[in-house]
Design an enzyme around this catalytic site. Structure first.
Site, PDB file in Angstrom:
ATOM      1  N   ASP A 172      -4.407   5.740   2.706  1.00 18.10           N
ATOM      2  CA  ASP A 172      -3.809   6.724   3.612  1.00 18.10           C
ATOM      3  C   ASP A 172      -3.283   7.894   2.804  1.00 18.10           C
ATOM      4  OD1 ASP A 172      -2.029   7.764   5.917  1.00 18.10           O
ATOM      5  OD2 ASP A 172      -2.951   5.989   6.803  1.00 18.10           O
ATOM      6  N   ASP A 181      13.746   0.958   1.373  1.00 22.60           N
ATOM      7  CA  ASP A 181      13.261  -0.263   2.010  1.00 22.60           C
ATOM      8  C   ASP A 181      12.180  -0.955   1.192  1.00 22.60           C
ATOM      9  OD1 ASP A 181      14.951   0.615   3.986  1.00 22.60           O
ATOM     10  OD2 ASP A 181      13.529   0.319   5.623  1.00 22.60           O
ATOM     11  N   HIS A 204       2.479   9.840   7.184  1.00 23.80           N
ATOM     12  CA  HIS A 204       1.560   8.920   7.859  1.00 23.80           C
ATOM     13  C   HIS A 204       1.374   7.623   7.073  1.00 23.80           C
ATOM     14  CE1 HIS A 204      -2.374   7.652   9.634  1.00 23.80           C
ATOM     15  NE2 HIS A 204      -1.904   8.260  10.719  1.00 23.80           N
ATOM     16  N   ILE A 217      14.506  -7.282   6.120  1.00 22.53           N
ATOM     17  CA  ILE A 217      15.971  -7.279   6.153  1.00 22.53           C
ATOM     18  C   ILE A 217      16.584  -5.909   5.927  1.00 22.53           C
ATOM     19  CG2 ILE A 217      16.099  -9.676   5.405  1.00 22.53           C
ATOM     20  CD1 ILE A 217      16.703  -8.650   2.580  1.00 22.53           C
ATOM     21  N   ASN A 301      -8.150   8.549  18.319  1.00 25.48           N
ATOM     22  CA  ASN A 301      -7.224   9.006  19.356  1.00 25.48           C
ATOM     23  C   ASN A 301      -7.760  10.163  20.176  1.00 25.48           C
ATOM     24  OD1 ASN A 301      -5.509   7.255  17.961  1.00 25.48           O
ATOM     25  ND2 ASN A 301      -4.542   8.921  16.812  1.00 25.48           N
ATOM     26  N   ALA A 317     -14.618   3.344  11.796  1.00 25.34           N
ATOM     27  CA  ALA A 317     -14.316   2.141  12.575  1.00 25.34           C
ATOM     28  C   ALA A 317     -15.478   1.749  13.472  1.00 25.34           C
ATOM     29  CB  ALA A 317     -13.052   2.351  13.414  1.00 25.34           C
ATOM     30  N   SER A 375      -3.662   4.654  14.763  1.00 21.87           N
ATOM     31  CA  SER A 375      -3.186   4.527  13.381  1.00 21.87           C
ATOM     32  C   SER A 375      -2.040   3.541  13.269  1.00 21.87           C
ATOM     33  CB  SER A 375      -2.700   5.887  12.858  1.00 21.87           C
ATOM     34  OG  SER A 375      -3.768   6.676  12.436  1.00 21.87           O
TER      35      SER A 375
END
Length: 427
Positions: A172, A181, A204, A217, A301, A317, A375
């Protein structure tokens, strides 16, 4: 649904993808040389982990991906005609296709105003009309306070598995490597974009990686599926959200060489009705499955189901050996933008996952953002695949089959959602 379509014409780069015989790359390269006169190629196998440099990939000479059996070359008109003639003969050159421009499948924050959205290109103008209903759905309304609606609907929160021991590649716009995180996680990264580091300045990629492999967490609500998986962040799209087939193939080659059981790709290019899928990419998908890597890709999309318009599954795809993912909303209804299986020349939806108002990580200092698209559905499936890989040890086509068998049937047409809603493994 109407077949009235509004699809952008695919853009090409001027370069070509050349499919070489499986297990006979050297013979294929010699045939390319004989047809075109090109004498030297940058070879992925000469780089550690087959991570060919972005500069070599974009260089004047061609690039070869040994694990995939594909070359990317620049050809003048005479060379292109010569190699096409080789394909038609008994040459080891199996197929030649123009290299396409690919994009992060456009997804925008749900709280943007109309003036901002009107600046975006025609292909995503339908998102403007979505703001009114979407604005009434807050994050709190779509979660139970501790888990996102996507993790609830796919039963991820009930699964005892975490993706430990499994390698997940997300190809990506990169990853915000400073995001708190992801602190302490095992992350391998590589950029295939000239002049750009892996650091995500688009958002993205960080969002997709958060859904597939984000922390359990860090903060409520939980948004990540395979929170103990090993992350491989491949930057194959620029900070502007665009790239090329060559960069995508370089990322797939790198992922396979690193032993990634799952490769997640929330990117693509629009397809026209009646256009067949890429023969080159289809062979790449088959060869990846044989080597134990399942490629999960966003269906695209370009549709607007509110106006009874459904567009065909996007490239790549639409290749049968890529798991094509559609998007549904929190009411288990089709996302209005999600493409469908309408192209008789190839390209079907395999499975569906949550893809509307999806909460996940975003580059700092924003930290979190909610956006929509196929996505966002794709990394849900990629993360769930990692859970099954951990639970069963299955890879490749066997892993694909298990994901399909365990999906929840929906009261929606299979042309829209395939086998149904992806479900996490139970204990």
């Amino acid at each position: 649904m109407s077949n009235e379509l509004s699809v952008m014409t695919p853009e090409t780069t001027g370069r070509y993808l050349v499919l070489l015989p499986e297990g006979e790359v050297n013979a294929g390269i010699q045939a390319v040389t004989n047809s075109t006169g090109i004498q030297s190629f940058a070879r992925a196998a000469d780089f550690a982990d087959h991570a060919i440099s972005a500069e070599q990939l974009e260089g004047e000479n061609g690039a070869v991906f040994e694990s995939l059996g594909v070359a990317v070359v620049s050809l003048d008109p005479n060379q292109a005609q010569s190699i096409q003639m080789a394909v038609a003969s008994e040459s080891p050159v199996l197929a030649v296709e123009p290299e396409r421009v690919v994009y992060a499948l456009e997804n925008l924050p749900t709280d943007l105003n109309l003036d901002y959205l009107k600046g975006y290109r025609d292909a995503i103008n339908q998102l403007i009309d979505r703001l009114a209903p979407a604005s009434s759905q807050s994050i709190a309304a779509l979660t139970n306070g501790t888990d996102t609606w996507g993790l609830q609907m796919t039963k991820v929160i009930n699964s005892p598995f975490s993706g430990v021991g499994i390698k997940v590649a997300v190809l990506d716009t990169g990853l915000d490597l400073t995001h708190p995180d992801f602190a302490g996680r095992k992350i391998t990264s590589q950029s295939f974009i000239p002049g750009e580091e892996v650091q995500d300045r688009n958002g993205h990629g960080t969002h997709c990686i958060g859904t597939a492999c984000g922390s359990k967490i860090a903060a409520p609500p939980r948004y990540g599926v395979a929170y103990n998986a090993e992350i491989f962040a491949g930057k194959v799209l620029s900070n502007r959200g665009s790239g090329s087939d060559g960069g995508i193939l370089a990322g797939i080659e790198w992922s396979i060489s690193n032993g990634c059981q799952i490769i997640s790709m929330s990117l693509g290019a629009p397809t026209q009705p009646g256009t067949p899928f890429s023969r080159v990419y289809e062979q790449v998908g088959q060869r990846a499955l044989k080597q134990g890597s399942l490629i999960v890709a966003a269906a695209g999309n370009e549709s607007d189901r509110r106006r009874r318009r459904v567009n065909p599954v996007a490239h790549p795809a639409n290749c049968p050996s890529f798991m094509a993912v559609a998007a549904i909303d929190a009411q288990t209804q089709m996302a209005f933008f999600s493409n469908g299986s309408i192209n008789p020349a190839g390209g079907q939806i395999d499975i569906a996952a949550p893809g509307v108002d999806i909460y996940s990580t975003w580059p700092m200092p924003t930290r979190y953002q909610s956006i929509s698209g196929t996505s966002m559905a794709t990394p849900h499936v990629a993360g769930i695949a990692a859970l099954y890989a951990e639970a069963t040890g299955l890879v490749g086509l066997d892993l694909w089959g298990l994901l399909m068998r365990e999906a929840q049937r929906l009261i929606l047409p299979s042309v829209d959602v395939g086998v149904g809603l992806a479900q996490a493994p139970r204990g």
